[in-house]
Design a protein around this motif. Structure first.
Motif, PDB file in Angstrom:
ATOM      1  N   ASN A  23       0.517  -0.759   0.053  1.00 36.89           N
ATOM      2  CA  ASN A  23      -0.318   0.486  -0.158  1.00 36.89           C
ATOM      3  C   ASN A  23       1.235   1.298  -0.096  1.00 36.89           C
ATOM      4  OD1 ASN A  23      -2.360  -1.701  -0.076  1.00 36.89           O
ATOM      5  ND2 ASN A  23      -2.644  -1.585   1.564  1.00 36.89           N
ATOM      6  N   ARG A 123     -16.973   1.455  -2.591  1.00 39.39           N
ATOM      7  CA  ARG A 123     -15.579   2.285  -2.512  1.00 39.39           C
ATOM      8  C   ARG A 123     -15.344   3.830  -3.319  1.00 39.39           C
ATOM      9  NH1 ARG A 123     -10.615  -1.922  -1.990  1.00 39.39           N
ATOM     10  NH2 ARG A 123      -9.385  -0.478  -1.126  1.00 39.39           N
ATOM     11  N   PRO A 124     -16.319   4.956  -3.633  1.00 44.44           N
ATOM     12  CA  PRO A 124     -16.772   5.877  -4.125  1.00 44.44           C
ATOM     13  C   PRO A 124     -14.703   6.747  -3.928  1.00 44.44           C
ATOM     14  CG  PRO A 124     -17.974   6.400  -1.958  1.00 44.44           C
ATOM     15  CD  PRO A 124     -17.420   4.581  -2.324  1.00 44.44           C
ATOM     16  N   VAL A 125     -14.773   7.884  -5.242  1.00 44.69           N
ATOM     17  CA  VAL A 125     -13.721   8.943  -4.801  1.00 44.69           C
ATOM     18  C   VAL A 125     -14.069   9.632  -4.340  1.00 44.69           C
ATOM     19  CG1 VAL A 125     -11.878   6.785  -5.925  1.00 44.69           C
ATOM     20  CG2 VAL A 125     -13.659   8.543  -7.440  1.00 44.69           C
ATOM     21  N   ASP A 126     -15.777  10.097  -3.929  1.00 50.39           N
ATOM     22  CA  ASP A 126     -15.817  11.927  -3.705  1.00 50.39           C
ATOM     23  C   ASP A 126     -15.566  12.201  -3.118  1.00 50.39           C
ATOM     24  OD1 ASP A 126     -16.697   9.680  -1.858  1.00 50.39           O
ATOM     25  OD2 ASP A 126     -18.414  11.652  -0.686  1.00 50.39           O
ATOM     26  N   ILE A 127     -14.366  12.171  -1.648  1.00 56.43           N
ATOM     27  CA  ILE A 127     -13.588  13.035  -1.284  1.00 56.43           C
ATOM     28  C   ILE A 127     -12.061  12.759  -1.932  1.00 56.43           C
ATOM     29  CG2 ILE A 127     -12.313  12.972   1.696  1.00 56.43           C
ATOM     30  CD1 ILE A 127     -14.138  10.849   1.914  1.00 56.43           C
ATOM     31  N   SER A 165     -10.017   9.448   4.962  1.00 55.25           N
ATOM     32  CA  SER A 165      -9.839   8.804   3.882  1.00 55.25           C
ATOM     33  C   SER A 165      -8.327   8.025   3.155  1.00 55.25           C
ATOM     34  CB  SER A 165      -9.686   8.892   2.263  1.00 55.25           C
ATOM     35  OG  SER A 165      -9.687   8.288   0.881  1.00 55.25           O
ATOM     36  N   VAL A 166      -7.807   6.985   3.123  1.00 52.74           N
ATOM     37  CA  VAL A 166      -6.511   6.727   2.749  1.00 52.74           C
ATOM     38  C   VAL A 166      -6.112   7.496   1.727  1.00 52.74           C
ATOM     39  CG1 VAL A 166      -4.254   5.358   2.821  1.00 52.74           C
ATOM     40  CG2 VAL A 166      -5.776   5.170   4.391  1.00 52.74           C
ATOM     41  N   GLY A 167      -6.382   7.024   0.829  1.00 54.79           N
ATOM     42  CA  GLY A 167      -6.064   7.317  -0.442  1.00 54.79           C
ATOM     43  C   GLY A 167      -6.215   9.222  -1.101  1.00 54.79           C
ATOM     44  N   ASP A 308      -7.502  -4.197   6.812  1.00 54.58           N
ATOM     45  CA  ASP A 308      -7.066  -4.948   6.852  1.00 54.58           C
ATOM     46  C   ASP A 308      -6.371  -6.669   7.254  1.00 54.58           C
ATOM     47  OD1 ASP A 308      -7.426  -3.756   4.142  1.00 54.58           O
ATOM     48  OD2 ASP A 308      -5.275  -2.803   4.011  1.00 54.58           O
ATOM     49  N   ILE A 330     -15.369  -0.149   8.634  1.00 51.70           N
ATOM     50  CA  ILE A 330     -14.334   1.085   6.988  1.00 51.70           C
ATOM     51  C   ILE A 330     -15.053   0.545   5.692  1.00 51.70           C
ATOM     52  CG2 ILE A 330     -12.091   1.125   6.402  1.00 51.70           C
ATOM     53  CD1 ILE A 330     -12.811   2.148   9.248  1.00 51.70           C
TER      54      ILE A 330
HETATM   55  C1  UD1 Z   1      -6.722   1.933   1.715  1.00 50.20           C
HETATM   56  C2  UD1 Z   1      -5.994   0.999   1.590  1.00 50.20           C
HETATM   57  C3  UD1 Z   1      -6.518  -0.860   1.624  1.00 50.20           C
HETATM   58  C4  UD1 Z   1      -7.355  -0.731   3.561  1.00 50.20           C
HETATM   59  C5  UD1 Z   1      -7.756   0.590   3.413  1.00 50.20           C
HETATM   60  C6  UD1 Z   1      -8.560   1.437   4.431  1.00 50.20           C
HETATM   61  C7  UD1 Z   1      -3.708   1.184  -0.764  1.00 50.20           C
HETATM   62  C8  UD1 Z   1      -3.804   0.846  -1.653  1.00 50.20           C
HETATM   63  N1  UD1 Z   1      -5.587   0.222   0.474  1.00 50.20           N
HETATM   64  O1  UD1 Z   1      -7.809   2.080   0.500  1.00 50.20           O
HETATM   65  O2  UD1 Z   1      -5.946  -1.842   1.394  1.00 50.20           O
HETATM   66  O3  UD1 Z   1      -8.194  -1.451   3.519  1.00 50.20           O
HETATM   67  O4  UD1 Z   1      -7.016   2.201   3.389  1.00 50.20           O
HETATM   68  O5  UD1 Z   1      -7.739   1.149   5.756  1.00 50.20           O
HETATM   69  O6  UD1 Z   1      -3.288   1.834   0.622  1.00 50.20           O
HETATM   70  N2  UD1 Z   1     -14.733   6.507   0.616  1.00 50.20           N
HETATM   71  C9  UD1 Z   1     -15.659   6.995   0.038  1.00 50.20           C
HETATM   72  N3  UD1 Z   1     -15.872   8.645  -0.256  1.00 50.20           N
HETATM   73  C10 UD1 Z   1     -13.623   7.886  -1.336  1.00 50.20           C
HETATM   74  C11 UD1 Z   1     -12.944   7.507  -0.094  1.00 50.20           C
HETATM   75  C12 UD1 Z   1     -13.349   7.038   0.633  1.00 50.20           C
HETATM   76  O7  UD1 Z   1     -16.497   7.015   0.711  1.00 50.20           O
HETATM   77  O8  UD1 Z   1     -13.526   9.417  -1.436  1.00 50.20           O
HETATM   78  C13 UD1 Z   1     -14.536   5.174   2.075  1.00 50.20           C
HETATM   79  C14 UD1 Z   1     -14.155   3.873   1.446  1.00 50.20           C
HETATM   80  O9  UD1 Z   1     -15.488   3.230   0.617  1.00 50.20           O
HETATM   81  C15 UD1 Z   1     -14.073   2.926   2.350  1.00 50.20           C
HETATM   82  C16 UD1 Z   1     -13.132   3.893   3.563  1.00 50.20           C
HETATM   83  O10 UD1 Z   1     -13.705   5.668   3.186  1.00 50.20           O
HETATM   84  O11 UD1 Z   1     -15.563   2.973   2.845  1.00 50.20           O
HETATM   85  C17 UD1 Z   1     -12.468   3.814   3.545  1.00 50.20           C
HETATM   86  O12 UD1 Z   1     -11.864   3.788   2.379  1.00 50.20           O
HETATM   87  P1  UD1 Z   1      -9.953   4.115   1.866  1.00 50.20           P
HETATM   88  O13 UD1 Z   1      -9.530   4.588   3.426  1.00 50.20           O
HETATM   89  O14 UD1 Z   1     -10.319   4.990   1.161  1.00 50.20           O
HETATM   90  O15 UD1 Z   1      -9.305   3.319   1.424  1.00 50.20           O
HETATM   91  P2  UD1 Z   1      -8.263   2.672  -0.183  1.00 50.20           P
HETATM   92  O16 UD1 Z   1      -7.474   4.231   0.037  1.00 50.20           O
HETATM   93  O17 UD1 Z   1      -9.703   2.830  -0.626  1.00 50.20           O
END
Ligand code: UD1
Length: 421
Positions: A23, A123-127, A165-167, A308, A330
């Protein structure tokens, strides 16, 4: 399709080297798009997700060379030659969205396919998108793509993430590094992989403070330069192998493991009956008594218990003394391993985001199938303790995130092999 066969084989012993974090690598590699100079990454895990990221970056103009059997990668993007992250690559790996922040910051234009749903939830990307808008990016969603433009460059801003959100934290950190002025990101993710990204960006010349806490401040700079950086240890791989002696009995040493990147997880394992000692070379893990005790688990953003490692924890609790309750906060729909564990004799009831596991004396081997990475490895772990043969299908999930998984389990005496089909 290949499968993995595990035979329950009694206690484990020996040592396993822990690889660099998948990750972390999946965000460090896109970060190299921020400079036209070479960036060298070492301790890169050799995984199919890394190959997918290579493929994606090459399609954008990055030149990549590899040494040390793929563990050392030099990435050079003299010029971004395409602003399109194509659906054919993005659909293979959600983390592809992490090219959006660096591309828009360096190139002023980007089009990235929306990753779509995946097995462990919507898993949306709105944030990611709202945060980029706060930095002045114009967005348009058309034909399954996010079209992003920042003709006048990015502008520093104060933005509070609605969820850590991590990403999204990673995308915004990369984008803000090249914005004009100061950006303050509030309620950010605090994972060690975020700190690793900030470390890389700092060594490329970025001005970042507060990573590892919930507020990060970034003073934008006009350009970043090349550097060399070692990928942080994979705490999820570490936590996964820590389960082996607890499930099968025995004692193992995990080379390069550090307790501080998994503190809440270690505390939970100790509550269940693990003995964890820090050694000069890593972490030594053993089962203290004959039995593991039931414990309750709630997954949370770092520093809480990692989602995870929830599937692996469930595999352990299947044969614990008593009733454990696991709350997954999560991701929705992240209990797909539960019905497979039930096929092996476990007693698990799932209701929404809560799974109740009542410990049974033994698991029995069975043919099982997993639909995501961590679920697959939880079934191997369960197989270590089961009587008879467990056959795990769809092992391509494991290739995404576990380097040399069969030889690492074999190194501690597990009876495991991969069947090529
Ligand atoms: C990263 C990890 C993944 C881990 C997760 C949580 C990588 C490549 N992957 O995933 O292994 O399980 O962190 O620790 O690093 N969400 C929204 N909108 C957004 C972004 C996220 O609603 O714009 C929600 C997601 O649907 C989910 C939650 O937030 O339910 C956590 O997501 P996020 O922390 O963003 O996880 P990833 O970065 O996708």
């Amino acid at each position: 399709m290949d499968s993995i066969i595990v035979q329950g084989n009694g206690p484990v012993s020996g040592e396993i080297p822990i690889s660099g974090a998948k990750n972390a690598a999946l965000t460090l590699m896109p970060a190299t798009l921020l400079t036209d100079e070479p960036v060298i990454l070492t301790n890169v895990p050799r995984l199919s997700d890394i190959k997918t990221t290579n493929e994606l970056l090459i399609s954008l103009g990055t030149k990549i060379s590899m040494e040390e059997d793929g563990q050392k990668i030099t990435l050079t993007t003299q010029e971004i030659t395409s602003h399109l992250a194509h659906y054919d690559i993005v659909r293979k790996m959600r983390a592809s969205i992490l090219v959006l922040g660096p591309m828009i910051a360096r190139h002023g234009i980007a089009a990235v396919s929306l990753p779509g749903g995946c097995a462990i939830g919507a898993r949306p990307v709105d944030i990611h998108l709202k945060g980029l808008e706060a930095l002045g990016v114009e967005l348009d969603l058309r034909n399954g793509y996010v079209h992003a433009r920042a003709p006048k460059g990015l502008k520093g801003a104060i933005y509070e993430l609605p969820f850590a959100s991590v990403g999204a934290t990673e995308n915004l950190l990369m984008a803000a590094s090249l914005a004009t002025g100061t950006t303050v990101l509030k309620n950010v993710a605090r994972e060690p992989e975020i700190v690793d990204l900030a470390d890389l960006l700092r060594s490329m010349g970025a001005n970042i403070n507060g990573d590892g806490s919930s507020v990060i401040t970034i003073e934008g700079v006009t350009s970043l330069h090349g550097t060399s950086h070692e990928v942080v240890t994979d705490r999820i791989e570490l936590g996964t192998y820590m389960m082996a002696p607890l499930i099968a009995g025995g004692k193992i040493e995990l080379l390069g493991g550090k307790r501080k990147i998994l503190e809440s997880f270690c505390q939970k394992l100790e509550e269940a009956g693990a003995e964890i000692t820090e050694s000069e070379r890593g972490l030594i893990v053993a089962r203290k008594n004959a039995h593991i005790r039931a414990v309750d688990v709630i997954t949370e953003p770092y520093p809480g218990f990692p989602t995870d490692l929830q599937a692996q924890m469930m595999a352990l609790l299947c044969t614990a003394d008593g009733k454990s309750v696991l709350n997954e906060t999560i991701f929705e729909n992240r209990f797909m391993h539960a019905p497979e564990l039930v096929r092996m004799g476990a007693n698990i009831e799932v209701q929404g985001g809560t799974a109740t596991v009542t410990g049974v004396k033994n698991l029995r081997g069975a043919p099982v199938m997993a639909t995501d990475l961590r679920a697959s490895v939880s079934l191997i772990l369960a197989g270590l303790a089961a009587k008879g043969e467990t056959r795990v299908a769809r092992v391509y999930h494991l290739d995404r995130g576990y380097e040399k998984v069969v030889s690492k389990f074999r190194a501690i005496g597990a009876n495991i092999e991969r069947l090529k089909e």
